[in-house]
Design an enzyme around this catalytic site. Structure first.
Site, short mmCIF file in Angstrom:
data_model
loop_
_atom_site.label_atom_id
_atom_site.label_comp_id
_atom_site.label_asym_id
_atom_site.label_seq_id
_atom_site.Cartn_x
_atom_site.Cartn_y
_atom_site.Cartn_z
N GLY A 264 0.76 -1.25 0.00
CA GLY A 264 0.00 0.00 0.00
C GLY A 264 0.78 1.29 0.00
O GLY A 264 0.20 2.36 -0.18
N GLU A 306 3.75 -6.74 1.66
CA GLU A 306 3.49 -7.06 0.25
C GLU A 306 3.47 -5.82 -0.65
O GLU A 306 2.42 -5.46 -1.19
CB GLU A 306 2.12 -7.75 0.14
CG GLU A 306 2.03 -9.07 0.83
CD GLU A 306 0.60 -9.62 0.84
OE1 GLU A 306 -0.36 -8.84 0.84
OE2 GLU A 306 0.46 -10.84 0.85
N ARG A 309 3.06 -1.55 -5.97
CA ARG A 309 3.31 -0.27 -6.64
C ARG A 309 4.68 0.32 -6.31
O ARG A 309 5.41 0.75 -7.22
CB ARG A 309 2.22 0.72 -6.22
CG ARG A 309 2.20 2.02 -6.98
CD ARG A 309 1.23 3.01 -6.32
NE ARG A 309 -0.04 2.41 -6.01
CZ ARG A 309 -1.10 2.40 -6.82
NH1 ARG A 309 -1.03 2.99 -7.99
NH2 ARG A 309 -2.22 1.82 -6.45
N TYR A 350 -9.47 5.54 -12.46
CA TYR A 350 -9.31 6.19 -11.14
C TYR A 350 -9.08 7.70 -11.25
O TYR A 350 -8.69 8.32 -10.26
CB TYR A 350 -8.08 5.67 -10.40
CG TYR A 350 -7.92 4.19 -10.27
CD1 TYR A 350 -8.90 3.40 -9.70
CD2 TYR A 350 -6.74 3.58 -10.68
CE1 TYR A 350 -8.71 2.03 -9.55
CE2 TYR A 350 -6.54 2.21 -10.53
CZ TYR A 350 -7.54 1.45 -9.96
OH TYR A 350 -7.35 0.11 -9.81
N CYS A 378 -11.81 4.55 -28.90
CA CYS A 378 -13.12 5.14 -29.15
C CYS A 378 -13.90 5.37 -27.87
O CYS A 378 -14.94 4.74 -27.63
CB CYS A 378 -13.91 4.25 -30.09
SG CYS A 378 -13.15 4.22 -31.69
C1 PLP Z 1 -2.88 -4.93 -4.14
C2 PLP Z 1 -2.36 -5.68 -2.99
C3 PLP Z 1 -1.07 -5.46 -2.53
C4 PLP Z 1 -0.14 -4.44 -3.14
O1 PLP Z 1 -0.58 -3.14 -3.00
P1 PLP Z 1 0.35 -1.93 -3.49
O2 PLP Z 1 -0.45 -0.75 -3.18
O3 PLP Z 1 0.58 -2.11 -4.94
O4 PLP Z 1 1.62 -2.00 -2.70
C5 PLP Z 1 -0.62 -6.22 -1.48
N1 PLP Z 1 -1.41 -7.16 -0.90
C6 PLP Z 1 -2.66 -7.40 -1.32
C7 PLP Z 1 -3.46 -8.45 -0.66
C8 PLP Z 1 -3.18 -6.67 -2.37
O5 PLP Z 1 -4.43 -6.89 -2.77
#
Ligand code: PLP
Length: 457
Positions: A264, A306, A309, A350, A378
């Protein structure tokens, strides 16, 4: 100073690429034109055509190392950063993150296969998803991939599989911690009203259910709050919430040994964005977990996060060629490029913003023109920039859009039967293909005309 004039002159943060708009190897050649990874962008387009996705290896590796280093610093010996492969899934990306010692998270059989093909070790892969198919779940179990249980349906099938194989299965569960954050509602996942994971109020029922299975061993908990987050506050609360879940699980005999806090961390798409560094983000989470575990007298679990981005976005750029101009006097000038919503659906999905420059005039000297940059699809909404200041430009000039490494290729489509661009990796003046350009003929491969129609014609 004008925004577009300033961003290429920004002081580059080599340790935390998510804080830059441009890849860390961005430079200006002797010809005054844009270079990335030591390669002339203009020369690359001559050779590989446009639109073109480009990934910078140094920026990618630097992002991976920033997570590894920070975790070692604030949570020594017991951590694993996991790349969220939905941000950009390819055999190359799987291989790169694995070479940096990261794990990988996948949400479909396709992403799982890509990870395995790219050489990620099975035990470093986690499998997410709010509606895994039977085939996917069995594939994961057979391949010893960690399954994150998202709902009761997952649990029932894992119970059945573990009984069928007479084998213990270690599982993790995903829950919604009820943390609000300020990001687009489509990418907010941690609040109570979310399609992902178990509600926190249901966890005791869930713990009892897991205790009643023969082979399921609950070993970890997972929560992911959302994406493109700039605040550190939500993650400060996560440690305490997770420690409480660990304590509750204990009452049902479950020893939680793994804690996965999701991803995130945001990146800098434009001058207006000011995300925390990777170090600050990891420090906030690690400190919060350590503090909560001490307070409740818990052993430190293995800490996983995790990032998606913030690993790949800043490393990626997209190059387009300018085609048609349309001036609507007194209103705006449209400038159309040879790609758009099929290679980058984020603006139309978005309303997301990016930064861009002309490859031949990266500092945008003498900029006085405002343009609307439109894609070639289009849809009136197929607009990459509503209004951007660019130097004088003409048909045939190249535009570089920054920060397109994440959720561009991975969310791309063939809308209007437009083939996907090629993707290159650049490093030390060399460029290599990591994804071949699709051709219009490739797109016909899955079309079938039933025999009786062939006879008719
Ligand atoms: C999308 C997602 C991430 C990665 O989020 P980022 O904002 O790209 O870092 C990590 N874990 C889960 C479960 C996700 O759905």
């Amino acid at each position: 100073m004008k925004e577009q004039e300033s961003f290429l002159k920004e002081k580059i943060d080599f340790k935390s690429p998510n804080r830059n708009i441009v890849p860390i190897t961005t430079s200006i050649g002797r010809d005054g034109k844009l270079f990335v990874g030591g390669c002339s962008i203009e020369e690359l387009v001559k050779k590989y055509d446009s639109p073109l996705y480009i990934l910078d290896e140094k920026t990618l590796r630097s992002s991976c190392r920033a997570y590894k280093l920070a975790l070692e610093k604030y949570y020594p010996g017991k951590s694993l950063p996991i790349y969220a492969s939905k941000a950009n899934s390819s055999i190359f990306m799987s291989n790169l993150v694995s070479s940096e010692g990261l794990g990988l998270d996948a949400v479909s059989e396709g992403e799982l296969l890509t990870a395995l093909k790219g050489g990620v070790q099975n035990e470093k892969i986690v499998f997410h998803g709010n509606n895994k198919s039977d085939k996917e779940i069995e594939f994961a179990v057979r391949n010893n991939i960690n399954v994150i249980v998202d709902n009761d349906y997952d649990l029932e099938r894992l119970d059945e599989l573990s009984n069928r194989f007479s084998r213990d299965l270690e599982i993790m569960i995903r829950f919604t911690p009820g943390i609000e954050c300020h990001t687009h509602e489509y990418i907010r996942t941690g609040s109570f009203d979310s399609k992902f994971g178990f509600g926190i109020e249901y966890l005791n029922t869930l713990f009892a259910k897991i205790s009643n299975t023969k082979h399921l061993k609950l070993k970890g908990i997972h929560a992911h709050i959302g994406s493109q987050i700039f605040e550190l506050e939500p993650h400060k609360d996560l440690g305490e919430i997770m420690a409480n879940v660990i304590l509750e699980a204990k009452k049902f005999g479950h020893e939680i040994k793994k804690l996965n806090v999701g991803g995130g961390l945001g990146i800098k798409y434009t001058e207006n964005d000011d995300p925390p560094s990777i170090d600050e983000w990891v420090k906030t989470i690690a400190t919060s977990v350590v503090k909560a575990c001490r307070k409740h007298n818990l052993d430190l679990p293995k800490l996983m996060c995790e990032p998606g981005r913030s690993i790949v976005s800043t490393a990626g750029i997209t190059i387009y060629k300018i085609g048609a101009f349309k001036e609507i006097p007194g209103i705006r000038t449209y400038l159309s490029v040879d790609g758009g919503m099929s290679d980058n659906p984020r603006p139309i999905t978005y309303q997301s913003n990016y930064s861009a420059c002309l490859v031949s005039n990266p500092f945008n000297t003498n900029s006085k023109n405002k343009y609307t940059i439109a894609g070639k699809h289009c849809e009136s909404g197929d607009v990459l920039f509503k209004e951007i200041e660019l130097a004088d430009c003409k048909t045939g000039d190249l535009i570089c859009v920054f920060g397109t490494g994440a959720y561009n290729y991975s969310m791309s489509s063939n809308y209007n039967r437009i083939p996907r661009p090629a993707a290159l990796l650049v490093s030390d003046g060399e460029a290599e293909i990591i994804q071949k350009r699709e051709s219009p003929l490739d797109l016909l491969k899955y079309d079938v005309l039933p025999d009786r129609f062939i006879k008719q014609n």
